[in-house]
Write an enzyme that holds these catalytic residues in place. Structure first.
Site, mmCIF file in Angstrom:
data_model
loop_
_atom_site.group_PDB
_atom_site.id
_atom_site.type_symbol
_atom_site.label_atom_id
_atom_site.label_comp_id
_atom_site.label_asym_id
_atom_site.label_seq_id
_atom_site.Cartn_x
_atom_site.Cartn_y
_atom_site.Cartn_z
ATOM 1 N N LYS A 53 38.443 30.999 29.382
ATOM 2 C CA LYS A 53 37.208 30.315 29.791
ATOM 3 C C LYS A 53 37.159 28.882 29.269
ATOM 4 C CE LYS A 53 34.627 33.924 31.586
ATOM 5 N NZ LYS A 53 33.387 34.502 32.013
ATOM 6 N N LYS A 89 33.981 37.413 39.389
ATOM 7 C CA LYS A 89 32.869 36.968 40.220
ATOM 8 C C LYS A 89 32.555 35.485 40.052
ATOM 9 C CE LYS A 89 29.795 39.607 37.465
ATOM 10 N NZ LYS A 89 29.940 39.124 36.070
ATOM 11 N N LYS A 112 42.867 38.341 37.060
ATOM 12 C CA LYS A 112 41.925 39.415 37.420
ATOM 13 C C LYS A 112 40.876 38.904 38.414
ATOM 14 C CE LYS A 112 37.992 39.268 34.391
ATOM 15 N NZ LYS A 112 36.797 39.966 34.107
#
Ligand code: ATP
Ligand code: LTN
Length: 341
Positions: A122, A207, A204
């Protein structure tokens, strides 16, 4: 003489999903579907949380975040979670999460947090906003779990590392203060613990990525067909399960296996000699059939705002009472002055 024994205490299950976007097929297969299976097991009491505080680690639009919290709760119910059988609520409605998060931060080491792959991923993705919340994210997650004396945490494979930290924090705290926290275990479904992106099957499905990379639980059939037709595979044309060398095809097989319950070896045998197009079509139709009833229920539930409000409030109250008990115990153990002397 018959012996009277106290009823066995039920085990606690806790899990959460961030309202950081439209929930994906990864969330459904890796998390929500397992939650639904667990709710009918008489051994467990289940708590499912929309973790809105976690979503703040990435900049959110306030109006959208507010709307998504309610939508996520509606989707929980549409997927089959019964608000009478489970406790379902928004994290920010129970202040114990943030409070325990702070306290546990004082029992977590920088080095432990620096190793987290989600933090590294992130930070790379949001290089302009590497905030302290992103770094201490696993501490808040540990607080979510430990706040309720959780025994079991149903998660996808990506969250294993975070669960390990929660266990380490619980053990460390218990070593100093005695038996305060239950040391939680991970619960992962057999198939589909890691659904990959359809545009980059080495990552992965997530969303908060670009919409073509995921299938949303609420995607229309034509969008599901279109996205899966374009799913990235490889050029050797043979349907074989090999996650390392054929991640795209293996991901399609994983999705189909998770939905139909067949194992991937049986699927490979069934598709022998067939092309990728046939596999993609079958995956698309299976996904569409699986999601259709969820979508139908979702729009009905979302239209009933008074019902959703009641679910949200009543469940937050139930969770709040449990959290208060744990917080009182933790305050006492730590030596924080009691309110009444
Ligand atoms: P974000 O993209 O905002 O980081 P996310 O889509 O990764 O979010 P979370 O809300 O962080 O989803 O995860 C909720 C649950 O869904 C977790 O238990 C997580 O392990 C599971 N999950 C998320 N993505 C997948 C996936 N691709 N495959 C299997 N399980 C998944
Ligand atoms: N970190 C998780 C979401 C999450 C969670 C939790 C999962 C927050 N708190 C507690 C299980 C238990 C994620 O990013 N998927």
């Amino acid at each position: 003489m018959t012996e009277i024994t106290a009823p066995a205490k039920k085990k606690i299950i806790f899990s959460g999903i961030q309202p950081s976007g439209i929930l994906t097929l990864g969330n459904y297969i890796g998390a929500l579907r397992n939650w639904v299976k667990l709710q009918d097991d008489p051994e467990y009491d289940c708590i499912y949380c929309v973790v809105d505080l976690h979503a703040l680690t990435v900049r959110q639009n306030p109006a959208e975040l507010r709307r998504r919290c309610v939508e996520t709760l509606a989707l929980f119910i549409a997927c089959g979670l019964d608000p009478e059988k489970n406790i379902m609520y928004c994290q920010s409605h129970v202040s114990g999460h943030s409070e325990l998060g702070w306290l546990l931060g004082c029992f977590t080491y920088m080095g432990e947090l620096q190793r987290m792959t989600q933090f590294k991923d992130k930070s790379a993705k949001h290089a302009d906003n590497i905030n302290a919340g992103l770094f201490t994210y696993p501490v808040l997650m540990a607080a979510d779990i430990l706040l309720y004396g959780t025994d079991l945490v149903p998660i996808g494979a990506d969250q294993k590392q975070h669960l390990e930290i929660a266990r380490d924090i619980a053990l460390r705290f218990n070593n100093i203060y005695g038996d305060v926290f239950t040391v939680p275990e991970a619960y992962m479904g057999k198939a589909g613990a890691r659904i990959m992106s359809i545009t980059d099957p080495t990552r992965k499905m997530s969303k908060s990525d670009e919409p073509n990379s995921y299938i949303a639980i609420l995607d229309k059939p034509e969008d599901i067909r279109r996205k899966l037709k374009r799913a990235v595979t490889d050029s050797d044309g043979i349907i074989r399960y090999d996650r390392e060398n054929k991640p795209g095809v293996s991901n399609l097989l994983d999705i189909l296996a998770a939905i139909t319950g067949e194992d991937t070896d049986a699927l490979v045998a069934r598709f022998e000699g067939k092309g990728y197009g046939v596999l993609k079509d079958e995956v698309a139709e299976a996904v569409i059939a699986e999601l259709a009833p969820v979508q139908e229920r979702y729009y009905k539930i979302l239209a009933d705002k008074p019902f959703l409000e009641k679910v949200m409030q009543q469940n937050a109250e139930r969770a709040g009472k449990m959290a208060f008990k744990m917080m009182s115990k933790v305050h006492k153990k730590l030596g924080l002055a009691p309110y009444k002397l």
